[in-house]
Design an enzyme around this catalytic site. Structure first.
Site, PDB file in Angstrom:
ATOM      1  N   GLU A 177      69.808  83.115  80.663  1.00  0.00           N
ATOM      2  CA  GLU A 177      69.033  82.130  81.406  1.00  0.00           C
ATOM      3  C   GLU A 177      69.421  82.018  82.879  1.00  0.00           C
ATOM      4  OE1 GLU A 177      67.890  79.235  77.626  1.00  0.00           O
ATOM      5  OE2 GLU A 177      69.099  78.411  79.276  1.00  0.00           O
ATOM      6  N   GLU A 378      67.443  82.466  71.462  1.00  0.00           N
ATOM      7  CA  GLU A 378      67.716  81.045  71.249  1.00  0.00           C
ATOM      8  C   GLU A 378      66.420  80.336  70.879  1.00  0.00           C
ATOM      9  OE1 GLU A 378      69.695  78.755  74.275  1.00  0.00           O
ATOM     10  OE2 GLU A 378      71.078  80.381  74.771  1.00  0.00           O
TER      11      GLU A 378
END
Length: 478
Positions: A177, A378
């Protein structure tokens, strides 16, 4: 295709996944390891940030977290008891290379070697993330991700990590991320290092992209077992019907990373939108060729959607982008876009629950980047779990999380039925843990952690996942 059916998922249809599709769970180093000052580990930006008054809920830090560093063997046994096929974890740069130096720390190498060996001994695939937000403080003191040298140091760090573990790791992920690292860390101030400078955020975007591009060939050169190489991005699924607002946020949130990594360019509209913030002079000739490296799998993190519109400049601007508002903005050059409230239901983070958004995202990525395999690295949800005493101990009946997971697994299956090359699904998170600025107030785990005693308790969601995995194991993989 081998059929795997979860009885609990009858309302969304059977969950069917092909042979080779990997199901597991994920964590990150600073969120679970603890042992912050032990065995040679030095501070990261998250140590500094969380120890600064007012930065995290209740002043919580990751100093102890889930004490995973001292409970490695029992946590490995826990993973095996759930039947996990893969476990995604991150390395602490400061534990492996204390002080951001170039001499590997024997204690750090030993810890991660025992972790990898323990996973392999239990038949669990190790998926290693090199960077999950915990930059060594020494590098931040020298400019952090606004400094080009940090990208070069990251490639060196990647090389040392692969030298230590590169004969056993199945998948190496360069960055987790980078949107959060750049925009929340340097733009909004909600994450470490807590800066609020739009130009710094955009410089960080590029240097994170460059770090990825420099690390990929280093991994391939130094690994001895032909691993997969990946990067993990948190994608913003944008709704609302306002074309200009959607284009702007897509450029900042998604294309600022996919275009250089997968296409070798920064899109013209991104440069134009942010011209008032930076001139992008930190991008040097040849950089984009370095960033644009073939990867074996693209990691996809998904939790919720956003709804955007152009702000009229007069009414109160709506800021429902799902992130803490601490004064800065994670949207440099597009502060005149507003993020509208969305229909529920919501998780404990206030994020809307939209499984169809995951299907939409996966299909869109498959269309944008044909031939690029994907993996959900995720997906999960925080809820206010309640421990219920039972005659044989205790249970956490987290029915909302079970429902969340089964519906998102079903969305992933539908995307595969539509032709998406999806290789696996990793649930966030294995354990309740330090949830960054929210401290220990939010619980994402499929396993509950009592932070006073460090006792682990498998929630009903963990039991559900274990049941799904057990059913898979009983189906002949032909």
């Amino acid at each position: 295709m081998s059929a795997v059916t979860s009885a609990a998922s009858s309302d969304v249809g059977p969950l069917e996944f092909p042979p080779g599709f990997v199901i597991g769970s994920a964590t990150a180093s600073y969120q679970i390891e603890g042992a912050a000052d032990e065995d040679g580990r030095t501070p990261s930006i998250w140590d500094t940030f969380s120890r600064t008054p007012g930065r995290t809920w209740n002043g919580d830090t990751g100093d102890v977290a889930c004490d995973h560093y001292h409970r490695l063997e029992s946590d490995l046994d826990l993973m095996a008891s759930l039947g996990l096929e893969a476990y995604r974890f991150s390395l602490s740069w400061s534990r492996l290379l204390p002080g951001a130096g170039d001499r590997p720390n024997p204690a750090g190498v030993d810890f991660y070697s025992r972790l990898v060996d323990g996973l392999l001994a239990r038949g669990i695939r190790p998926i290693v993330t090199l960077y999950h937000w915990d930059l060594p403080q020494e590098l931040e003191d020298a400019g952090g991700w606004t400094n080009r040298d940090t990208a070069l140091r990251f490639a060196d760090y990647a090389g040392h990590a692969v030298d230590a573990l590169g004969d056993r790791v199945h998948t190496w992920t360069t960055l987790n991320e980078p949107w959060c690292s750049a925009y929340l860390g340097y733009g909004s101030g909600a994450h470490a290092p807590g800066r609020t400078d739009g130009a710094a955020a955009l410089a960080a975007v590029h240097h994170l992209n460059l770090a990825h591009g420099l690390a990929v060939p280093e991994i391939r050169r130094r690994a001895t077992n032909s691993p997969d190489v990946s990067a993990t991005l948190n994608f913003h699924v944008i709704r609302g019907g306002d074309a200009e607002a959607t284009r702007r946020i897509d450029a900042l949130a998604n294309r600022a990373f996919t275009s250089p990594m997968l296409l070798g360019r920064y899109d013209d509209d991104l440069i134009a939108d942010t011209a008032g913030v930076t001139d992008w002079s930190f991008v040097r000739d040849g950089d984009l060729a370095l960033v644009h490296q073939p990867i074996d799998v693209l990691g996809v993190n998904y939790y919720s959607t956003v709804t955007v519109a152009m702000w009229d400049g007069a009414s109160e601007r709506s800021r429902n982008d799902g992130h803490k508002d601490v004064g800065g903005t994670p949207w440099p050059g597009s502060e005149h876009v507003e993020f509208l409230p969305q229909a529920g239901p919501y998780t404990d983070m206030g994020w809307n629950i939209a499984p169809d958004g995951l299907e939409e995202l996966l299909v869109s990525l498959g269309e944008q980047f044909p031939g690029q395999p994907l993996m959900i690295t995720e997906n999960g949800a925080a809820f206010a779990d309640v421990v219920t005493p039972t005659p044989d101990g205790a249970r956490v009946h987290d029915v909302e999380r079970v429902d969340y997971l089964r519906r998102h697994f079903a969305a992933a299956r539908r995307a595969m039925d539509r032709g998406v090359d999806l290789r696996g699904y990793l649930v966030w998170s294995l354990l309740d843990n330090f949830e960054w600025g929210y401290g220990y107030s939010k619980r994402f785990g499929i396993v509950r952690v009592d932070y006073d005693t460090q006792q682990r308790l498998v929630k009903d969601s963990g039991r559900w996942l274990a049941g799904l995995l057990a059913a898979r194991a009983e189906v002949p993989q032909v």
